[in-house]
Design a protein around this motif. Structure first.
Motif, PDB file in Angstrom:
ATOM      1  N   LYS A 456      31.006  50.948  38.473  1.00 51.91           N
ATOM      2  CA  LYS A 456      31.933  49.183  38.533  1.00 51.91           C
ATOM      3  C   LYS A 456      32.571  48.890  37.501  1.00 51.91           C
ATOM      4  O   LYS A 456      32.014  48.790  36.554  1.00 51.91           O
ATOM      5  CB  LYS A 456      30.568  48.670  39.421  1.00 51.91           C
ATOM      6  CG  LYS A 456      29.437  48.787  39.897  1.00 51.91           C
ATOM      7  CD  LYS A 456      28.181  48.022  40.898  1.00 51.91           C
ATOM      8  CE  LYS A 456      28.088  48.226  42.153  1.00 51.91           C
ATOM      9  NZ  LYS A 456      27.505  46.947  42.728  1.00 51.91           N
ATOM     10  N   LYS A 458      34.519  45.473  35.630  1.00 50.09           N
ATOM     11  CA  LYS A 458      33.750  43.885  35.473  1.00 50.09           C
ATOM     12  C   LYS A 458      34.724  43.181  35.093  1.00 50.09           C
ATOM     13  O   LYS A 458      36.680  43.645  35.206  1.00 50.09           O
ATOM     14  CB  LYS A 458      33.290  43.836  34.216  1.00 50.09           C
ATOM     15  CG  LYS A 458      31.879  45.145  33.695  1.00 50.09           C
ATOM     16  CD  LYS A 458      31.190  45.112  32.638  1.00 50.09           C
ATOM     17  CE  LYS A 458      29.825  45.624  32.853  1.00 50.09           C
ATOM     18  NZ  LYS A 458      29.588  46.163  31.707  1.00 50.09           N
ATOM     19  N   ASP A 459      34.703  42.059  35.918  1.00 51.44           N
ATOM     20  CA  ASP A 459      35.570  41.414  35.773  1.00 51.44           C
ATOM     21  C   ASP A 459      36.034  40.799  34.255  1.00 51.44           C
ATOM     22  O   ASP A 459      34.948  40.911  32.833  1.00 51.44           O
ATOM     23  CB  ASP A 459      35.574  39.974  36.565  1.00 51.44           C
ATOM     24  CG  ASP A 459      34.496  39.051  35.834  1.00 51.44           C
ATOM     25  OD1 ASP A 459      33.688  39.208  34.877  1.00 51.44           O
ATOM     26  OD2 ASP A 459      33.661  37.967  36.771  1.00 51.44           O
ATOM     27  N   ASP A 460      37.106  39.734  33.515  1.00 48.47           N
ATOM     28  CA  ASP A 460      36.951  39.411  32.831  1.00 48.47           C
ATOM     29  C   ASP A 460      35.690  38.585  32.389  1.00 48.47           C
ATOM     30  O   ASP A 460      36.248  38.490  30.810  1.00 48.47           O
ATOM     31  CB  ASP A 460      38.194  37.825  32.121  1.00 48.47           C
ATOM     32  CG  ASP A 460      39.716  38.517  33.191  1.00 48.47           C
ATOM     33  OD1 ASP A 460      39.574  40.137  32.996  1.00 48.47           O
ATOM     34  OD2 ASP A 460      40.469  37.619  33.537  1.00 48.47           O
ATOM     35  N   ASN A 461      34.630  38.061  32.499  1.00 50.91           N
ATOM     36  CA  ASN A 461      34.039  37.376  31.206  1.00 50.91           C
ATOM     37  C   ASN A 461      32.446  38.277  31.620  1.00 50.91           C
ATOM     38  O   ASN A 461      31.601  37.774  31.296  1.00 50.91           O
ATOM     39  CB  ASN A 461      32.759  36.388  32.505  1.00 50.91           C
ATOM     40  CG  ASN A 461      34.583  35.260  33.042  1.00 50.91           C
ATOM     41  OD1 ASN A 461      34.396  34.337  32.347  1.00 50.91           O
ATOM     42  ND2 ASN A 461      34.432  34.692  34.105  1.00 50.91           N
ATOM     43  N   GLY A 462      32.760  39.756  31.830  1.00 50.15           N
ATOM     44  CA  GLY A 462      31.357  40.595  32.066  1.00 50.15           C
ATOM     45  C   GLY A 462      30.968  40.914  33.257  1.00 50.15           C
ATOM     46  O   GLY A 462      30.210  41.362  32.494  1.00 50.15           O
ATOM     47  N   ASN A 463      31.369  39.832  34.126  1.00 47.75           N
ATOM     48  CA  ASN A 463      30.623  40.194  35.304  1.00 47.75           C
ATOM     49  C   ASN A 463      31.063  41.792  36.552  1.00 47.75           C
ATOM     50  O   ASN A 463      32.155  41.302  36.186  1.00 47.75           O
ATOM     51  CB  ASN A 463      31.110  39.451  35.744  1.00 47.75           C
ATOM     52  CG  ASN A 463      29.751  37.813  35.064  1.00 47.75           C
ATOM     53  OD1 ASN A 463      28.839  38.166  34.346  1.00 47.75           O
ATOM     54  ND2 ASN A 463      30.323  36.744  35.596  1.00 47.75           N
ATOM     55  N   GLU A 464      29.660  42.084  36.937  1.00 46.59           N
ATOM     56  CA  GLU A 464      30.736  43.908  37.639  1.00 46.59           C
ATOM     57  C   GLU A 464      31.052  42.695  39.082  1.00 46.59           C
ATOM     58  O   GLU A 464      30.850  41.602  39.481  1.00 46.59           O
ATOM     59  CB  GLU A 464      29.422  44.189  37.723  1.00 46.59           C
ATOM     60  CG  GLU A 464      28.687  45.021  37.505  1.00 46.59           C
ATOM     61  CD  GLU A 464      27.722  46.211  37.343  1.00 46.59           C
ATOM     62  OE1 GLU A 464      26.840  45.544  38.733  1.00 46.59           O
ATOM     63  OE2 GLU A 464      26.793  47.203  36.486  1.00 46.59           O
ATOM     64  N   ILE A 465      32.002  42.772  39.471  1.00 41.37           N
ATOM     65  CA  ILE A 465      33.358  43.424  41.116  1.00 41.37           C
ATOM     66  C   ILE A 465      32.005  44.485  42.188  1.00 41.37           C
ATOM     67  O   ILE A 465      32.027  45.397  41.569  1.00 41.37           O
ATOM     68  CB  ILE A 465      34.497  43.529  40.797  1.00 41.37           C
ATOM     69  CG1 ILE A 465      34.533  42.578  39.029  1.00 41.37           C
ATOM     70  CG2 ILE A 465      35.162  43.146  41.402  1.00 41.37           C
ATOM     71  CD1 ILE A 465      36.619  43.225  38.893  1.00 41.37           C
ATOM     72  N   GLU A 466      31.895  43.508  42.759  1.00 39.90           N
ATOM     73  CA  GLU A 466      31.547  43.854  43.839  1.00 39.90           C
ATOM     74  C   GLU A 466      32.732  44.936  44.407  1.00 39.90           C
ATOM     75  O   GLU A 466      33.246  44.522  44.874  1.00 39.90           O
ATOM     76  CB  GLU A 466      30.799  43.061  44.990  1.00 39.90           C
ATOM     77  CG  GLU A 466      30.117  43.598  46.317  1.00 39.90           C
ATOM     78  CD  GLU A 466      29.069  44.695  45.694  1.00 39.90           C
ATOM     79  OE1 GLU A 466      28.882  45.613  46.001  1.00 39.90           O
ATOM     80  OE2 GLU A 466      27.731  43.739  44.600  1.00 39.90           O
ATOM     81  N   CYS A 485      37.095  50.342  40.507  1.00 39.75           N
ATOM     82  CA  CYS A 485      36.044  51.018  39.769  1.00 39.75           C
ATOM     83  C   CYS A 485      36.477  51.145  38.684  1.00 39.75           C
ATOM     84  O   CYS A 485      37.838  50.966  37.698  1.00 39.75           O
ATOM     85  CB  CYS A 485      35.086  52.470  40.632  1.00 39.75           C
ATOM     86  SG  CYS A 485      36.207  53.147  40.665  1.00 39.75           S
ATOM     87  N   SER A 486      35.591  51.652  37.752  1.00 41.20           N
ATOM     88  CA  SER A 486      36.090  51.927  36.087  1.00 41.20           C
ATOM     89  C   SER A 486      35.914  53.048  35.642  1.00 41.20           C
ATOM     90  O   SER A 486      34.236  53.714  36.045  1.00 41.20           O
ATOM     91  CB  SER A 486      35.222  50.899  35.154  1.00 41.20           C
ATOM     92  OG  SER A 486      35.862  49.911  35.326  1.00 41.20           O
TER      93      SER A 486
END
Length: 502
Positions: A456, A458-466, A485-486
């Motif tokens: 998954k 991640k956004d700029d704050n390190g949170n996974e993007i659904e 995705c990454s």
């Protein structure tokens, strides 16, 4: 008399004749049609035909009317939808002689898609096309393209390594580059080349015009004579636009190949082989047109595979362990490894089961009255094989909405015999490029699994993007809706393999 008035009278006249003939047909034929929604007076089921996600709606019909074969009609046109594999095999394969034709879809002609082998009627022209395809793309002949496939996949891996955020564009590039080099010997440098962008737009604009509800012209062909400028003729305007795009797309690569051939710079390909034959042995204009038609094709299920890997990390890990045991991370997988990687093969089968690119396949047409399970299948009826329904049949695939490659193994841990990819169609109209498509997709899957962890984003704050789970409906086609995705390179040694290639 104004042209518009003449068209109205013609419409009313033909419409009336169709209603009368349909009534007589019902009286003459004692066997009933398969069950389906009750037709309304005059218009039949025209308002029942689904516009969006038709494959799923036809599954609902099958359940509602307790029949795997369902029927609808509209203004004299008849539609049969087959929702079970065994029925499709019986009709489209065992009775292939009368079920291998294609329906006359007016929009196909209006968009200049009528020369594509997938839409050719069952006859001598189709047989000539089919013979040429079988000679060039059978299991043995398709192996001559292995190096092109390997090079395309290796470039795909490098692109994912360099700019992983653009994986959607890289996926399109993979499919297009292999096809163009294989067919024309042309190396595509960018997905933004005019031939590619125009083709993409033409497919998006044209495919949803092919389903019965895509345009009234498909149900009442006389409407094709209405001028595109006429108020309300939206589908005709779109078809005219697609026609212009199609003519450009087919002309550009052929002109490039001919120019390169005259300069002595042409690479070996399906089309250059034909030109050489033409110069040495002679070939007719008809044969040249046939080669051009066959060469116009592409396929890709890459987006669906990447999606399933991102949302199923356990499956991904198991496949990577299998690959590592074989390659030791010292080389990339090759097509020669396919028999040695059964779990990767199971992943390929499961991706193609859960995301068949053409949920309803390409429609067939029955050329004479037939009887099946006590029902009349009337001559001229359009036959849709609901591949989506077959792939999600609970009797064959328990828990069908869960991604489970393990379902393709027997109790002894060996791959079972369920190796048929329904997405390639049935009978004599099975996809002519299925061996190329299968090997390309498998090689891409094995290579990505060997090189990357698909996770998954991640956004700029390190949170996974659904991850977006939606599917984009394009009429006859569907594809995975865009998602994020990454790609994490699995090790420094793997990165060196990606950069250096095999």
């Amino acid at each position: 008399m104004p042209q518009s008035t003449t068209l109205v009278y013609a419409f009313v006249g033909v419409f009336g004749v169709k209603i009368l003939l349909d009534y007589v047909n019902r009286i003459v034929h004692r066997a009933p049609y398969p069950p389906g929604p009750p037709p309304k007076p005059l218009v039949g089921n025209i308002f029942d035909l689904p516009v969006k996600v038709p494959a799923e709606r036809y599954i609902e019909w099958s359940k509602k009317y307790d029949s795997p074969v369902v029927y609808a009609e509209a203004l004299g046109s008849r539609l049969i939808v087959i929702n079970k594999r065994e029925d499709a095999i019986e009709l489209c394969e065992r009775r292939a002689k009368i079920y291998s034709d294609r329906p006359h879809i007016p929009m196909v002609n209006l968009m200049a898609w009528n020369h594509n082998i997938a839409f050719l009627g069952y006859g001598d022209e189709w047989r000539r096309h089919r013979k040429l395809c079988q000679q060039s793309f059978n299991f043995v002949a398709s192996q001559q393209y292995h190096s092109i496939q390997m090079n395309g996949v290796e470039q795909f891996l490098r692109s994912l390594c360099d700019t992983p955020e653009d994986f959607d564009a890289h996926s399109r590039m993979l499919s297009v580059s292999i096809t163009m080099e294989m067919m024309y010997g042309i190396k595509i440098k960018s997905i933004d080349e005019p031939c590619i962008t125009i083709a993409d737009e033409a497919i998006k604009l044209g495919t949803d015009l092919l389903v019965p509800s895509g345009s009234l012209v498909n149900i009442l062909p006389i409407l094709r004579h209405v001028p595109a400028w006429f108020p309300g003729a939206t589908s005709l305007k779109r078809a005219e636009r697609v026609r212009r795009m199609t003519e450009i797309v087919m002309k550009i690569p052929v002109d490039q190949v001919k120019a390169a051939f005259e300069e002595g710079k042409a690479s070996a390909s399906f089309y250059t082989n034909f030109i050489e034959k033409k110069q040495t042995l002679g070939a007719s204009e008809e044969e040249e047109e046939m080669v051009r038609n066959i060469a116009y094709t592409t396929v890709s299920s890459t987006g669906s595979f990447l999606y399933f890997m991102a949302v199923n990390p356990d499956v991904q890990k198991k496949a990577q362990e299998e690959i590592d045991r074989l390659t030791g991370s010292k080389r990339l997988p090759t097509l020669e490894d396919r028999q040695s990687l059964p779990f990767v093969e199971a992943i390929y089968r499961e991706v193609m089961r859960m995301r068949p690119p053409l949920p309803l396949g390409v429609p067939h047409r029955v050329v004479e009255d037939d009887y099946y399970k006590g029902y009349l299948i009337p001559k001229g009826a359009t036959i849709f094989t609901n591949i989506w329904a077959m792939c999600y049949e609970e009797e064959d695939y328990p828990d069908p909405y869960t991604f489970k490659p393990e379902r393709f193994f027997d109790k002894n841990g060996k791959l079972n015999d369920d190796d048929r990819v329904l997405a390639f169609g049935f009978g004599r109209r099975v996809c002519v490029g299925k061996y190329i498509a299968s090997s390309t997709l498998w090689l891409m899957m094995a290579s990505v699994l060997a090189c990357f962890n698909v996770v998954k984003a991640k956004d700029d704050n390190g949170n996974e993007i659904e991850i977006n789970h939606e599917i984009e409906d394009l009429g006859l086609l569907n594809q995975k809706a865009k998602f994020k995705c990454s790609f994490q390179v699995r090790s420094p040694a793997i990165k060196k393999l990606i950069v250096d290639g095999q």
